[in-house]
Write an enzyme that holds these catalytic residues in place. Structure first.
Site, PDB file in Angstrom:
ATOM      1  N   HIS A  49      -3.197   0.560   6.526  1.00 25.86           N
ATOM      2  CA  HIS A  49      -2.969   0.859   5.221  1.00 25.86           C
ATOM      3  C   HIS A  49      -2.686   2.186   4.779  1.00 25.86           C
ATOM      4  O   HIS A  49      -2.882   3.148   5.652  1.00 25.86           O
ATOM      5  CB  HIS A  49      -4.572   0.620   5.045  1.00 25.86           C
ATOM      6  CG  HIS A  49      -4.717   0.359   3.382  1.00 25.86           C
ATOM      7  ND1 HIS A  49      -3.956  -0.355   2.582  1.00 25.86           N
ATOM      8  CD2 HIS A  49      -5.716   0.835   2.646  1.00 25.86           C
ATOM      9  CE1 HIS A  49      -4.419  -0.133   1.304  1.00 25.86           C
ATOM     10  NE2 HIS A  49      -5.461   0.632   1.243  1.00 25.86           N
ATOM     11  N   CYS A  84       0.688  -1.071   0.000  1.00 28.59           N
ATOM     12  CA  CYS A  84      -0.027   0.013  -0.079  1.00 28.59           C
ATOM     13  C   CYS A  84       0.614   1.309   0.122  1.00 28.59           C
ATOM     14  O   CYS A  84       0.682   2.282  -0.782  1.00 28.59           O
ATOM     15  CB  CYS A  84      -0.815  -0.006   1.064  1.00 28.59           C
ATOM     16  SG  CYS A  84      -0.329  -0.087   2.759  1.00 28.59           S
ATOM     17  N   ASP A 132      -7.863   4.678  -3.586  1.00 28.37           N
ATOM     18  CA  ASP A 132      -7.013   3.772  -3.315  1.00 28.37           C
ATOM     19  C   ASP A 132      -6.416   2.822  -4.364  1.00 28.37           C
ATOM     20  O   ASP A 132      -6.898   2.151  -4.942  1.00 28.37           O
ATOM     21  CB  ASP A 132      -7.881   2.824  -2.326  1.00 28.37           C
ATOM     22  CG  ASP A 132      -6.964   1.648  -1.439  1.00 28.37           C
ATOM     23  OD1 ASP A 132      -5.631   1.636  -1.692  1.00 28.37           O
ATOM     24  OD2 ASP A 132      -7.187   0.963  -0.548  1.00 28.37           O
TER      25      ASP A 132
END
Lengths: 651, 328
Positions: free
Chosen positions: A449, A405, A465
């Protein structure tokens, strides 16, 4: 008197258990030394009765102090203090040859046990440490002389210890509930807690989250008052990182006059309660994006929550969020400038790519779509990402093309900024495991994250995202499912079981670990005191103690009296009183048979005479013919005596 | 150092004596009383031991530490430990409460030997481990199992002949954790007769060993005047087995030994020895004569016992010797 082998071995085992409660935190060589010494001494002591001379013991103490100072830098504080205490306990064991030493060592072992809990308060650990109390108390019991069974005393000692602990439950519970908690520490507790804990940091550089992503310890738990958001919407916002220096993303210093970014909710708000595990950092989490939170918390302009200091104990707070929103629809020029800032001289290829996309006439949405399409087509998600060079984003986008991430969000934001779209990195947690039993969401550190936010005209800050483009599973099913390349030894194979057992952890945290001054205040509500102050609590404590100790005293004294012999005596005295009504009184110097002779004359012509003879003879048989009368016969005798009536007085 | 200790000891004893005179109510349980003695709750005292006080201080420190770090798990552990420590007080009390000393039995003992005593406690339903007894400076530890036990055997030094009182005993326990001492005083009104010391390598009995050997070889030639019922202490070889078989109980031959005036054990004849030495020699002779089955008489300045033989005669002689007044 020299300790017997049994006494010494029990003591050594107590010390061993107390030390092993600390093992995880001690340097490995000290751990091995501390664990090895007690069994060695048990063995050598059983073979020869020689004590260990002070010429060996004193240098060992000096060595221990030197080693602790060398390793930790000083002697004080929790970490070096506990290492020193463990070492001293083991060394005390070496010189324990008499009852006195052994008692001191056992008491010290209790202290070492308790200090282990200053590091971890989890339920399993507490139970483990508490069960060691049985061994400890059995050790103290073993130090008493003349046990009942000299050959096999251990069973009785363990029983005694367990019994004492069991009987102590009411007293312990009262003391735990009513001991007034301190509002503020008496001495420098905050300094003692400065050790690093895992948790989100306010800096992000490639690879900085790796440690966090393999940590399965709980980060926080959420209880929803209203509907539970879908798995893909469980984004918990913690820190916004707008500043980039080429490698590291950092937080923006809060301005003197912070102005919250306005938010317009488009769905009904969600109310929830978060229980945040200690992180020793101030950052808290809120479901993306929060509209309000508890008054004690601070909400930064970028809509993130934080506490006033590092979180040292589980922190519980309530917040309200909206899932669909428009955040800061109007961006002032200074903010816009900050959200476009890129350090000069880094990542030329990325800038070139962004310029090319822009020059092809694509608008903001198209550029975002292109970037996500690129990630989806050519990139892989892995926790073991290759190392990146100076131009980290260039290396990632055009060379390694594998990461997790933080690589994706970082590269995405740089790409957007290069293309002239205001963007920033947001870190927090995503996902979590829903417990049906406890009705709460468990979020672990491994759910940490990083994602991105881009600012679009008319829509404000929009969450994007990029990781989801590469690995949708990560968002839908959570970090554990996404990290498929992790080995069995990392502990993930029993994560499902641990998830299920977490409901016990939560109960423990809520009822015991979090039992603080605030909760204590409402403790006396059932008796009409809504906000108990220290005086009320102390009164309650004294009252509970008095009640428990009084009942214990009464129980002890009552049971000190009744024995089987007394029943027989009481029955005999009753018989004498009955006979006295008939006119014959037993004399002090008279035995039962002489008394019977005299009574016979007085009762000569009455029907009770035979009965009287039978009773007195029965008494003589019970009292003098056997060492210990059978209880049933005594009861039968007592019953017959109660039925006996003397005849009216003979004149 | 020891002089100082002795002075402190004597001052303390003096203070105790004053306290007992002035405050009989406070110290009445230290006075002698008749058996059985039951330890009821009014005569059991409890105080923390030095270790108990230290342990309490440690608990306070642990509690403060847990409170300071706002650590409830550590606090809970400390509370449990403290509660168990407190409950140990009740357990200790129960160990002693209701204990009843019913009898003290003593075996035969001569001055200078150690006196074997057996203390009999009433059987009780619960076990009483780790009991400790102090008589003077002598310490004993014992445990009482539930039910009737064989009694507790202890040994006390018996330095002097005559009546001896075991004296005030402190019965205590630190059971189960050593944090509290629970104690009581027992002062049974029991006197035990200590026989005089036996002279080592005493000269043979007056009038020779030749006669002695003759008597033993006489065997069946021994004359006896009649039979009487067996009394405990009679030597086995005097039992008339054949006669006993025709009778309910055992019968013992009573020999009619012609009284030999030469075997008079006389205090007066031992001139040249000092008082206690004479008593020791007479004691040795009584025992030797009894062992050799010779009839003897004991002549003391104001008392003459015998002639005679047998357990009760021996006891009467030894008792008289034990109770001889001290040298003028």
């Amino acid at each position: 008197m020299r300790l017997s082998n049994h006494q010494f071995n029990l003591l050594a085992i107590s010390a061993l258990i107390a030390v092993s409660a600390h093992l995880g935190r001690l340097p490995w060589w000290l751990s091995i030394a501390l664990v090895a010494v007690p069994p060695l001494r048990m063995f050598s002591r059983a073979r020869s009765p020689k004590a260990i001379s002070a010429w060996l013991r004193v240098p060992l103490v000096l060595l221990l102090v030197a080693v602790v100072v060398l390793h930790y830098g000083n002697l004080f504080g929790r970490e070096p203090g506990s290492a020193l205490a463990c070492g001293l306990l083991v060394l005390k064991l070496l010189e324990s040859e008499r009852i006195r030493d052994a008692r001191t060592a056992a008491a010290f072992a209790a202290f070492v046990l308790m200090s282990a809990l200053l590091f971890t308060q989890s339920i399993g650990y507490t139970l483990l440490v508490s069960s060691c109390l049985i061994v400890l108390l059995a050790t103290l019991n073993a130090l008493e002389p003349a046990p009942l069974d000299r050959n096999r005393p251990l069973g009785a000692e363990l029983r005694t210890a367990a019994l004492l602990l069991g009987l102590g439950v009411p007293l312990a519970a009262a003391a735990f509930l009513f001991t007034p908690r301190l509002g503020s520490p008496l001495w420098g507790a905050p300094g003692a807690f400065s050790e690093a804990r895992t948790g989100l940091d306010d800096r992000m550089s490639p690879g900085s989250m790796t440690e966090l992503l393999v940590d399965d310890s709980p980060a926080f738990r959420v209880h929803f008052e209203t509907a539970v958001p879908a798995a893909s919407a469980r984004y918990f916002r913690s820190i916004v990182l707008p500043r980039f220096d080429g490698t590291t993303w950092t937080r923006r210093e809060t301005p003197a006059q912070p102005e919250l970014e306005p938010v317009v909710g488009e769905t009904p708000p969600i109310d929830y309660e978060v229980t945040f595990e200690p992180s020793h950092r101030p950052w808290l989490v809120a479901l993306d994006v929060p509209v309000s939170a508890d008054t004690g918390l601070r909400m930064r302009p970028d809509r993130t929550l934080s506490a006033t200091g590092g979180i040292r104990n589980p922190n519980q707070y309530q917040a309200r969020s909206v899932l669909a929103y428009r955040l800061a629809p109007d961006l002032d020029p200074a903010d816009r400038q900050r959200a476009l800032q890129l350090p000069g001289g880094f990542d030329p290829k990325t800038r070139e790519l962004a310029r090319r996309w822009r020059s092809e006439g694509r608008d903001d949405d198209a550029i975002i779509a292109s970037a996500l399409a690129m990630f989806n087509a050519q990139f892989t998600y892995t926790l073991s990402a290759p190392l990146l060079g100076r131009n980290s984003v260039d290396d990632f986008l055009f060379d390694t093309r594998a990461g997790f991430c933080e690589h994706f969000s970082s590269a995405f934001v740089v790409l957007m900024r290069a293309a002239g779209i205001p963007a920033r990195v947001v870190t927090g947690y995503q996902g979590g495991w829903w417990s049906d039993v406890g009705e709460y969401l468990l979020v672990r550190q491994s759910d940490a994250h990083a994602w991105s936010e881009v600012w679009l005209q008319g829509r404000g800050w929009v969450r994007v995202d990029p990781t989801a483009a590469v690995n949708p599973l990560r968002i839908e099913s959570g970090a554990a499912a996404a990290a498929g390349d992790r080995s069995w030894y990392s502990g993930s194979w029993w994560l499902p079981l641990r998830n299920r057992l977490d409901v016990i952890n939560r109960l423990w945290t809520q009822s015991v670990v979090q039992f603080n001054a605030l909760r204590q205040k409402s403790l006396l509500q059932p008796v009409g005191i809504t906000s108990a102050d220290q005086r009320d609590l102390l009164l309650a404590l004294a009252g509970a103690f008095a009640a428990i100790l009084l009942s214990a005293s009464l129980w002890v004294m009552r049971s000190g009296h009744s024995t089987r012999f007394d029943v027989l005596d009481a029955a005999w005295r009753r018989l004498c009183r009955r006979i006295a009504k008939g006119g014959v009184r037993i004399r002090d110097n008279e035995g039962p048979l002489d008394f019977l002779d005299r009574s016979r004359a007085a009762f000569a012509d009455t029907p009770e005479r035979a009965r009287l003879e039978e009773l007195v003879n029965a008494y003589v048989g019970l009292r003098y013919a056997v060492t210990e009368p059978v209880s049933a016969k005594v009861q039968a005798f007592a019953r017959k005596v109660r039925e006996f009536r003397a005849p009216p007085k003979v004149q | 150092m020891s002089a100082l200790g002795a002075r402190f000891q004597s001052t303390w004893q003096g203070l105790l004596a004053v306290a007992e005179r002035r405050l009989p109510a406070l110290t009445r349980l230290r006075a002698a009383e008749a058996l059985p003695i039951r330890l009821h709750r009014r005569r059991i005292y409890v105080l923390p031991t030095a270790f108990g006080i230290g342990f309490g201080a440690l608990l306070v420190i642990m509690q403060l530490g847990a409170l300071n770090y706002a650590n409830n798990a550590a606090l809970l552990l400390t509370c449990f430990l403290a509660a168990a420590a407190w409950m140990s007080l009740f357990a200790g009390f129960r160990t002693l409460a209701g204990l009843e000393l019913v009898a003290i039995h003593a075996a035969e003992c001569h001055a200078g030997q150690s006196l074997p005593l057996t203390l009999h406690f009433l059987a009780s339903a619960r076990p009483r481990p780790s009991l400790r007894l102090r008589i003077g400076t002598h310490l004993f530890a014992f445990a009482l199992a539930p039910g009737d036990g064989p009694g507790i055997s202890i040994q006390l030094p018996a330095p002097r002949r005559g009546w001896m009182r075991p004296g005030r005993m402190k019965l205590w326990t630190e059971q189960p954790l050593g944090l509290f001492v629970v104690w009581s005083w027992i002062n049974p009104r029991t006197s035990i007769l200590v026989y005089p010391a036996i002279e080592e390598s005493a000269p043979p009995l007056p009038h020779g060993s030749g006669q002695l050997g003759e008597r033993f070889s006489a065997g069946d030639g021994e004359e006896f005047s009649g039979l009487r019922e067996y009394r405990s202490g009679d030597p086995q070889r005097r039992i008339a087995w054949k006669a006993s078989a025709r009778h309910d109980g055992l019968l013992v031959r009573e020999s009619e030994v012609p009284v030999d005036d030469n075997r008079v054990l006389s205090y007066a004849s031992l001139h040249g020895l000092e008082h206690e030495a004479r008593i020791r020699r007479l004691t040795a002779w009584v025992i030797a004569a009894d062992a050799a089955m010779l009839s003897y008489a004991l002549e003391l300045p104001e008392l003459r016992i015998g002639p005679g033989l047998g357990h009760s005669h021996r006891h009467a002689c030894l008792r008289a010797l034990a109770l001889m007044p001290d040298a003028p």
